[in-house]
Design a protein around this motif. Structure first.
Motif, short mmCIF file in Angstrom:
data_model
loop_
_atom_site.label_atom_id
_atom_site.label_comp_id
_atom_site.label_asym_id
_atom_site.label_seq_id
_atom_site.Cartn_x
_atom_site.Cartn_y
_atom_site.Cartn_z
N GLN A 103 36.84 -22.09 42.77
CA GLN A 103 37.36 -22.54 41.48
C GLN A 103 37.95 -21.37 40.71
N VAL A 104 38.86 -21.70 39.79
CA VAL A 104 39.28 -20.75 38.78
C VAL A 104 39.11 -21.43 37.43
N GLU A 105 38.47 -20.73 36.51
CA GLU A 105 38.29 -21.23 35.15
C GLU A 105 39.06 -20.32 34.19
N TYR A 106 39.89 -20.92 33.36
CA TYR A 106 40.64 -20.17 32.35
C TYR A 106 39.72 -19.91 31.16
N LEU A 107 39.53 -18.63 30.82
CA LEU A 107 38.61 -18.25 29.76
C LEU A 107 39.28 -18.08 28.41
N GLU A 108 40.61 -18.01 28.40
CA GLU A 108 41.35 -17.87 27.14
C GLU A 108 42.77 -18.36 27.32
N GLY A 109 43.52 -18.41 26.23
CA GLY A 109 44.90 -18.86 26.30
C GLY A 109 45.04 -20.37 26.21
N ARG A 110 46.24 -20.86 26.47
CA ARG A 110 46.53 -22.28 26.29
C ARG A 110 45.76 -23.18 27.26
N LYS A 111 45.26 -22.62 28.35
CA LYS A 111 44.51 -23.42 29.32
C LYS A 111 43.00 -23.17 29.23
#
Length: 299
Positions: A103-111
Motif C-alpha cells: 500500500q501507499v498512504e498519502y500523509l499530506e497534500g491534496r490526497k
C-alpha cells in the motif's frame, strides 16, 4: 503551460529518436563468454545480499517506511509519475516482505488520507480508518507499488528469482570500483518479455550501489530510448540490521552525474518491521495468493 507541455513532448521525442534499438545491458565479458561465469556471479550476489543483511529482512512478514519524492523540473510536467501527488509530500509505504502486495498512504497534500493498494495484482483504493475498499484497477498505481516494492528488495529478489545470473566484469565510476553482475530471465539476449539488470557491487563495502535496468512494462507506452534507467542507491542500517535504501536517484540510460541528470529521487526513512497486522494488506476477499510471482493472466 502550453509551452512547457510542448517542450515536454519535444524532450520525449528527442530521447526516443536517440535510440530505436532494444537496450542491451550485456557487457563485453558476458558477450565474450555466453552461458558462463554463472557460479561466480551467483556467489558474488550471495555475498552482497549477506553484506547488506537481506537475510534478516526475510525474517519479517511486513514492513513500512516513510518516503518523499522530488521530481526535477520538466519531468514533473510529463505523465511519468506512477504515484501522482507525491512530489515533495510525505507518503507511507507498507509492504508484505518478498511479495508484490503493498500500500501507499498519502500523509499530506491534496490526497491526504488516501490509500492505494495492490493485492494479488488487483488494485484498490480506500481512505484512512475506513472499512470501505473500492477496487481501483489503475495501471499507474499497480506499476508504481510493484516497482518500488521490488526495488527495495531487489538484490535478494534477483538472486532467488532470476534464471540467469552472470559475472559481468569490473568498472569504475566516480572514484569507486565495482564488480558487475548481469541478471535476467529466459535468455541472455534482450527480449520483449523480461527486463534485464546490471548490478554494481561496491568492491569496498560489498553493497549494491547502482542498478542499470530495462523497463519493458511501464504503465505508459514509452520510446525505447526511455526503457533504460540507472538507479543510484544510498543505504543505511535499519533496526533489524538490514541496509535498506535511504535515498534513491533515478536517471535515464547509463550512470552519469546523479544530481545533474536525475529525473527524480526519493528519500526513505523510519523503517519499521512487523509493526502492523499483515491482514492490513489483504482487504480483498477471495483472491488467490501470488506472493512473489506474477499470474500469467489476471483473472
Amino acid at each position: 503551460m502550453k509551452s512547457i507541455f510542448k517542450l515536454s513532448l519535444l524532450t520525449l521525442l528527442v530521447i526516443g529518436i536517440q535510440s530505436c534499438k532494444s537496450v542491451d545491458l550485456r557487457t563485453d565479458v558476458v558477450l565474450d563468454n555466453p552461458n558462463s561465469k554463472e557460479q561466480k556471479g551467483k556467489q558474488l550476489l550471495e555475498k552482497a545480499v549477506l553484506a547488506m543483511g537481506y537475510d534478516k529482512l526475510t525474517q519479517s512478514q511486513v514492513y513500512q517506511t516513510t518516503a518523499q519524492f522530488n521530481w526535477k523540473g520538466i519531468w514533473l510536467t510529463m505523465p511519468m509519475n506512477a504515484l501522482p501527488g507525491n512530489n515533495n509530500k510525505n507518503i507511507k509505504f507498507r509492504f508484505a516482505t518478498n511479495t508484490f502486495d503493498g500500500q501507499v498512504e498519502y500523509l499530506e497534500g491534496r490526497k491526504k488520507e488516501t490509500i492505494q493498494g495492490l493485492q494479488s495484482w488487483r488494485g484498490y483504493k480506500t481512505e484512512t480508518n475506513s472499512d470501505y475498499f473500492k477496487q481501483h484497477e489503475h495501471d499507474r498505481y499497480i506499476w508504481g507499488l510493484a516497482t518500488y516494492h521490488y526495488l527495495l528488495e531487489a538484490p535478494y529478489r534477483v538472486l532467488n528469482e532470476c534464471d540467469i545470473i552472470r559475472y559481468a566484469g569490473e568498472t569504475s565510476f566516480q572514484g569507486k570500483n565495482f564488480d558487475l553482475i548481469y541478471a535476467t530471465w529466459g535468455t541472455e539476449a534482450p527480449n520483449k518479455k523480461y527486463d534485464r539488470w546490471l548490478m554494481y557491487v561496491n568492491k569496498e563495502t560489498g553493497f549494491v550501489d547502482m542498478l542499470e535496468v530495462t523497463i519493458n512494462d511501464f504503465f505508459l507506452p514509452m520510446p525505447k530510448g526511455m526503457q533504460h534507467a540507472t538507479v543510484h542507491l544510498e543505504r543505511k542500517k535499519t533496526s533489524i540490521g538490514t541496509y535498506l535504501p535511504s535515498n534513491v536517484i533515478i536517471q535515464l540510460k547509463s550512470p552519469k552525474n546523479k544530481e545533474k541528470t536525475k529525473v527524480y529521487s526519493f528519500a526513505l526513512q523510519d523503517y519499521k518491521f512487523d509493526s502492523f497486522p499483515k491482514e492490513t494488506l489483504y482487504p480483498l476477499k477471495g483472491l488467490p495468493f501470488y506472493g512473489n510471482s506474477k499470474p500469467k493472466k489476471v483473472e
